[in-house]
Design a protein around this motif. Structure first.
Motif, PDB file in Angstrom:
ATOM      1  N   VAL A 332       0.870  -1.055   0.139  1.00 41.89           N
ATOM      2  CA  VAL A 332      -0.162   0.132   0.069  1.00 41.89           C
ATOM      3  C   VAL A 332       0.950   1.348  -0.397  1.00 41.89           C
ATOM      4  N   LYS A 333       2.313   1.111   0.613  1.00 41.13           N
ATOM      5  CA  LYS A 333       2.765   2.280   0.939  1.00 41.13           C
ATOM      6  C   LYS A 333       3.738   2.610  -0.911  1.00 41.13           C
ATOM      7  N   ASN A 334       3.979   1.238  -1.077  1.00 44.14           N
ATOM      8  CA  ASN A 334       4.387   2.166  -2.857  1.00 44.14           C
ATOM      9  C   ASN A 334       3.407   1.824  -3.676  1.00 44.14           C
ATOM     10  N   LYS A 335       2.354   1.613  -2.861  1.00 43.12           N
ATOM     11  CA  LYS A 335       0.945   1.551  -4.194  1.00 43.12           C
ATOM     12  C   LYS A 335       1.539   1.225  -5.591  1.00 43.12           C
ATOM     13  N   SER A 336       1.947  -0.982  -4.852  1.00 47.09           N
ATOM     14  CA  SER A 336       1.620  -1.694  -5.268  1.00 47.09           C
ATOM     15  C   SER A 336       0.965  -2.785  -5.192  1.00 47.09           C
ATOM     16  N   VAL A 337      -0.789  -2.262  -5.610  1.00 49.61           N
ATOM     17  CA  VAL A 337      -2.093  -3.104  -4.998  1.00 49.61           C
ATOM     18  C   VAL A 337      -2.493  -2.773  -6.668  1.00 49.61           C
TER      19      VAL A 337
END
Length: 388
Positions: A332-337
């Motif tokens: 979520v922090k790295n916007k890897s969803v």
């Protein structure tokens, strides 16, 4: 006279016994006839097709690999007689079909049989444009209930189908009441268990199942071989990636206080492996998915590099609003969803679950593009999109 009577009596018994013996031999020969595999399968394990002298059969297996259904297939008007036990007799090629799932739509379309499709349960969820056209012009009738809760049995009967493609409801936590009712009405059901296959290519190979029923085996094999070739080429792109360079990932989200995580032998887990990733729940045994307590998932998932199939959330705000603890997730922090809803219809239908079964190579290409973008350049994602 007595001698003559005795003579003819003995002669009659002798002739009768010979005829009886001959019948037994014929019957035994039929019983012992060895079938020939009529379809060469490379990956699929949940069905088999056999050729006999006067007919063919397709056998479908359940989750325990035991015979669930046997279909007797014959050509011409006369159904052959046989000692072989079967559940449904079908005259092939099929001419009037009904589908209870969009998953079969692509197979039907690829084999040029859309015009033989006369009914659909949940037609508003169909993505295939050729089928949508026939739905809109009335050639394909909706045979589901208005509220989408089941099927319209009267509608099914009125369409007089040769076959109804359906699924085993128990695999999805449902009951077999609908199937039992259709059986009582004498409706010819064909159960498709492609979802039990343990690999994407095994599911895609079910096009050969439809090829037998439509008498288009060569066409089905050619289509599958092309998909397999593309898939294997993509898989080779990640073959040399070292373990330390493989990103970690997990799937799905909680539902009703339970997190259904794909098992390590599931087709979804296979996508992760073939795309050069480490699936964090690869230790779960079997195919399908396992229900896990939410708390047990958080600790391991929190450190994962990627999160796939995150419910039906459209953006990060929706995801975080559902549970504030997701803020601490690395993905979520790295916007890897990423979600597989890029080709989702307004009605809720999703082409990922429709054509994705027949084209796993397109899904694998998306996975590799996301996980190892340097390996596939200048291509947009087909099924997936990044939550913003």
């Amino acid at each position: 006279m007595k001698i003559h009577y005795l003579y003819y009596s003995i002669l009659f018994l002798f002739i009768f016994s010979c005829k009886t013996e001959n019948k037994k031999e014929i019957k035994t020969t039929e019983t012992l006839e060895l079938p020939i595999d009529s379809v060469k399968l490379i990956h699929a394990n949940q069905f088999r097709s056999y050729s006999y002298k006067d007919f063919e059969t397709i056998e479908v297996f359940d989750k325990n690999k035991k015979l669930q259904q046997r279909y007797l297939l014959y050509k011409g008007k006369n159904k052959p007689t046989t000692n072989l036990k079967y559940d449904v007799a079908l005259q092939i090629p099929l001419k009037r079909m009904i589908s209870r799932s969009t998953k079969y739509a692509t197979f039907i379309s690829l084999l040029d049989n859309v015009n033989n499709l006369v009914g659909f349960v949940g037609s508003k969820y169909v993505s295939n444009q050729e089928i949508r056209k026939n739905i809109e012009n009335g050639k394909i009738k909706e045979v589901g209930n208005d509220d989408g809760s089941g099927v319209n049995f009267e509608g099914l009967v009125n369409l007089e189908p040769d076959a109804i493609f359906t699924y085993d409801a128990s695999l999805y936590g449902g009951t077999s009441d609908t199937q039992q009712k259709m059986k009582e009405l004498g409706l010819p059901m064909i159960i498709c268990n492609e979802t039990l296959e343990s690999s994407p290519l095994a599911q895609a190979e079910w096009i050969k199942f439809f090829g037998v029923l439509f008498e288009k085996g060569e066409q089905a094999t050619e289509i599958f071989n092309n998909v397999k070739s593309n898939y294997d080429s993509l898989k080779n792109l990640t073959a040399s990636i070292k373990e330390k360079n493989k990103p970690t990932l997990f799937f799905n989200a909680w539902y009703n206080e339970t997190w259904f995580m794909p098992n390590g032998e599931s087709y979804v887990a296979q996508f992760a492996k073939d795309a050069g990733a480490i699936y964090l729940w690869n230790d779960l045994e079997g195919t399908g998915a396992s229900p896990l307590a939410i708390e047990s998932v958080y600790e391991r998932a929190e450190k994962a590099d990627y999160w796939f199939h995150a419910s039906d959330w459209k953006n990060m705000n929706q995801l975080i609003s559902s549970d504030r603890r997701f803020v601490s997730f690395k993905s979520v922090k790295n916007k890897s969803v990423f979600n597989h809803n890029k080709r989702q219809l307004k009605s809720g239908g999703n082409d990922y679950f429709e054509s994705g079964v027949a084209f796993p190579d397109k899904i694998l290409e998306d996975f590799i593009k996301i996980l190892h973008p340097e390996l596939i350049e200048n291509k947009e994602l087909y099924f997936y999109e990044n939550l913003k």
